[in-house]
Design a protein around this motif. Structure first.
Motif, mmCIF file in Angstrom:
data_model
loop_
_atom_site.group_PDB
_atom_site.id
_atom_site.type_symbol
_atom_site.label_atom_id
_atom_site.label_comp_id
_atom_site.label_asym_id
_atom_site.label_seq_id
_atom_site.Cartn_x
_atom_site.Cartn_y
_atom_site.Cartn_z
ATOM 1 N N GLY A 165 10.567 6.093 4.995
ATOM 2 C CA GLY A 165 10.685 6.669 6.260
ATOM 3 C C GLY A 165 12.121 5.800 6.913
ATOM 4 N N ALA A 166 11.659 4.669 7.087
ATOM 5 C CA ALA A 166 12.879 3.830 7.818
ATOM 6 C C ALA A 166 14.237 4.037 6.844
ATOM 7 C CB ALA A 166 12.552 2.486 7.747
ATOM 8 N N VAL A 167 14.127 4.043 5.805
ATOM 9 C CA VAL A 167 15.496 4.085 4.896
ATOM 10 C C VAL A 167 16.012 5.565 5.033
ATOM 11 C CG1 VAL A 167 16.516 4.504 2.517
ATOM 12 C CG2 VAL A 167 14.886 2.322 3.082
ATOM 13 N N SER A 201 1.046 -1.166 -0.046
ATOM 14 C CA SER A 201 -0.121 0.029 0.031
ATOM 15 C C SER A 201 0.764 1.237 0.294
ATOM 16 C CB SER A 201 -0.921 0.132 1.308
ATOM 17 O OG SER A 201 0.002 0.010 2.383
ATOM 18 N N ALA A 202 0.169 2.315 -0.040
ATOM 19 C CA ALA A 202 1.071 3.734 -0.049
ATOM 20 C C ALA A 202 1.574 3.783 1.341
ATOM 21 C CB ALA A 202 0.090 4.736 -0.422
ATOM 22 N N GLU A 203 0.854 3.390 2.305
ATOM 23 C CA GLU A 203 1.236 3.794 3.784
ATOM 24 C C GLU A 203 2.389 2.806 4.090
ATOM 25 O OE1 GLU A 203 -2.045 2.522 6.521
ATOM 26 O OE2 GLU A 203 -3.131 4.561 5.621
ATOM 27 N N LEU A 240 11.811 -5.059 3.864
ATOM 28 C CA LEU A 240 12.926 -4.406 3.026
ATOM 29 C C LEU A 240 14.054 -5.503 3.425
ATOM 30 C CD1 LEU A 240 13.133 -0.673 3.402
ATOM 31 C CD2 LEU A 240 12.433 -1.958 1.507
ATOM 32 N N VAL A 241 14.362 -5.808 4.699
ATOM 33 C CA VAL A 241 15.349 -6.752 5.071
ATOM 34 C C VAL A 241 15.137 -8.168 4.329
ATOM 35 C CG1 VAL A 241 16.359 -8.072 7.067
ATOM 36 C CG2 VAL A 241 16.120 -5.692 7.208
#
Length: 84
Positions: free
Chosen positions: A48-50, A39-41, A59-60
Motif C-alpha cells: 500500500g505504501a509503495v 505477516s500478510a498484514e 522497506l527503507v
C-alpha cells in the motif's frame, strides 16, 4: 537493452508481458536480497505504501542495507562528519 525492452519508454502492458517471461526477466533483473514480511498484514501495509509512492520504515531499512550509496550521498555524509 540486450533483453529487448526499454523500461524508460515501455508501456505497462509491455512490462507486464516481459515480467511474465521468466527467462527474459532474469536477463535484466538479478535478486540481490530477500527480506520476508512478518505477516500478510505487513505485506499489505508495505505494498500500500509503495502504491502511494512512499515507503515504510521496514522497506527503507531493507533498501538501505542492500543498495549501494551514491557518490553524492557519500560526499554529503562525509561533510556531516566533518561538521561534528
Amino acid at each position: 537493452s540486450s533483453a529487448g525492452i526499454d523500461f524508460a519508454t515501455a508501456k505497462p502492458d509491455d512490462i507486464a508481458s516481459f515480467a511474465s517471461d521468466a527467462a527474459r526477466f532474469l536477463q535484466v533483473v538479478k535478486l540481490k536480497a530477500f527480506a520476508p514480511f512478518r505477516s500478510a498484514e505487513d505485506a499489505l501495509e508495505n505494498i500500500g505504501a509503495v502504491s502511494e509512492s512512499t515507503a515504510t520504515e521496514y522497506l527503507v531499512t531493507v533498501l538501505r542495507a542492500n543498495l549501494p550509496i551514491s557518490a553524492s550521498k557519500k560526499d554529503k555524509e562525509k561533510e556531516k562528519e566533518k561538521e561534528k
